[in-house]
Motif scaffolding. Structure first.
Motif, PDB file in Angstrom:
ATOM      1  N   ALA A 296      56.273   8.097 -18.983  1.00 35.60           N
ATOM      2  CA  ALA A 296      56.329   7.253 -17.787  1.00 35.60           C
ATOM      3  C   ALA A 296      55.219   6.211 -17.881  1.00 35.60           C
ATOM      4  CB  ALA A 296      56.148   8.101 -16.522  1.00 35.60           C
ATOM      5  N   PHE A 297      55.468   5.048 -17.246  1.00 33.73           N
ATOM      6  CA  PHE A 297      54.508   3.952 -17.295  1.00 33.73           C
ATOM      7  C   PHE A 297      54.363   3.339 -15.908  1.00 33.73           C
ATOM      8  CE2 PHE A 297      56.419   4.436 -21.429  1.00 33.73           C
ATOM      9  CZ  PHE A 297      55.321   4.443 -22.274  1.00 33.73           C
ATOM     10  N   VAL A 298      53.101   3.127 -15.528  1.00 29.98           N
ATOM     11  CA  VAL A 298      52.798   2.552 -14.221  1.00 29.98           C
ATOM     12  C   VAL A 298      51.940   1.313 -14.418  1.00 29.98           C
ATOM     13  CG1 VAL A 298      51.714   2.948 -11.977  1.00 29.98           C
ATOM     14  CG2 VAL A 298      52.837   4.851 -13.170  1.00 29.98           C
ATOM     15  N   SER A 299      52.317   0.226 -13.746  1.00 30.04           N
ATOM     16  CA  SER A 299      51.490  -0.977 -13.737  1.00 30.04           C
ATOM     17  C   SER A 299      50.675  -0.970 -12.451  1.00 30.04           C
ATOM     18  CB  SER A 299      52.353  -2.238 -13.811  1.00 30.04           C
ATOM     19  OG  SER A 299      51.568  -3.391 -13.606  1.00 30.04           O
ATOM     20  N   ALA A 300      49.420  -0.557 -12.569  1.00 24.60           N
ATOM     21  CA  ALA A 300      48.511  -0.554 -11.420  1.00 24.60           C
ATOM     22  C   ALA A 300      47.207  -1.175 -11.888  1.00 24.60           C
ATOM     23  CB  ALA A 300      48.268   0.872 -10.921  1.00 24.60           C
ATOM     24  N   PHE A 301      46.791  -2.253 -11.246  1.00 27.14           N
ATOM     25  CA  PHE A 301      45.604  -2.953 -11.735  1.00 27.14           C
ATOM     26  C   PHE A 301      44.664  -3.304 -10.597  1.00 27.14           C
ATOM     27  CE2 PHE A 301      49.040  -5.989 -11.078  1.00 27.14           C
ATOM     28  CZ  PHE A 301      48.446  -6.982 -10.321  1.00 27.14           C
TER      29      PHE A 301
END
Length: 230
Positions: free
Chosen positions: A101-106
């Motif tokens: 799984a991949f999450v874009s949180a910045f």
């Protein structure tokens, strides 16, 4: 809830951590990424000791025997883009049958002085984590905002059997934030826990911005650029 700090005992991880922190070694992005990946592999090995195993009969050319194995199909390895990619690969090298799984949180600075930080979650791609062992791997645990946002997003895909949060370097403040976001029975694994953060919310002594050291410097954020162009 357990917090495991590998820096409390000597191992070859010391060598990789020393190189990650050394500003001279940091000039070589390949070496830097490789060390992050190797720490991921070693942490995955340690986590493998805590998993549930069942015997499986294996036939050899000369006979057969039972070997205890865990079910990799019951595992999801999740990471926060982009700094988490080489760390993620280290875990995937060991748990090569796991889902991903991949999450874009910045992080986004909220003031001119860069002392106030907000977190924006923009994208998530994940299978169901219901009833599975979830490994959330991100090399830097500073404020804890990105990981807490990732945990919240991933839990929308079901309730895992257990959660392991894995990082290379953590700040005590971030650990407390992540603890509050995790369900009971979770474990936080750290190659090192440093003394704290500076005014810009970077871990001290740390080693700098992991994403930049792996892949090159970035502009602050796409959203900030987009806002300027409106």
């Amino acid at each position: 809830m357990k917090v495991i700090n590998f820096a409390e005992q000597n191992s070859v991880i010391n060598k990789f951590m020393a190189e990650l922190r050394d500003k001279n070694y940091q000039r070589n992005r390949l070496t830097f990424r490789h060390n992050v990946e190797r720490i991921g592999e070693m942490m995955a090995y340690e986590i493998s000791k805590s998993l549930e195993y069942k015997p499986k009969t294996v036939k050899t050319p000369l006979g057969q025997l039972d070997i205890p194995l865990f079910k990799e199909e019951d595992m999801v390895i999740a990471t926060v883009l982009r700094a988490g990619l080489p760390f993620h690969q280290g875990f995937l090298n060991v748990f090569d049958g796991a889902d991903n799984a991949f999450v874009s949180a910045f992080r986004m600075y909220l003031n001119r002085e860069h002392t106030e930080v907000g977190v924006h979650t923009e994208y998530i791609a994940t299978p169901s984590v219901k009833g599975k062992t979830l490994l959330l791997v991100d090399p830097m645990l500073a404020t804890g905002g990105s990981l807490a946002a990732a945990i919240e997003a991933l839990l929308q895909a079901g309730k895992p059997k257990t959660i392991h949060v894995c990082c290379v370097i953590a700040a005590p403040e971030g650990i407390e934030v992540v603890k509050a976001a995790l369900p009971e029975g979770s474990t936080i694994w750290c190659a090192a826990i440093d003394e704290g953060m500076n005014e810009q919310k970077y871990i001290v002594p740390g080693f700098g911005d992991c994403g930049d050291l792996c892949y090159g410097e970035k502009l602050q954020s796409f959203r900030k650029i987009a806002d300027k162009n409106r």
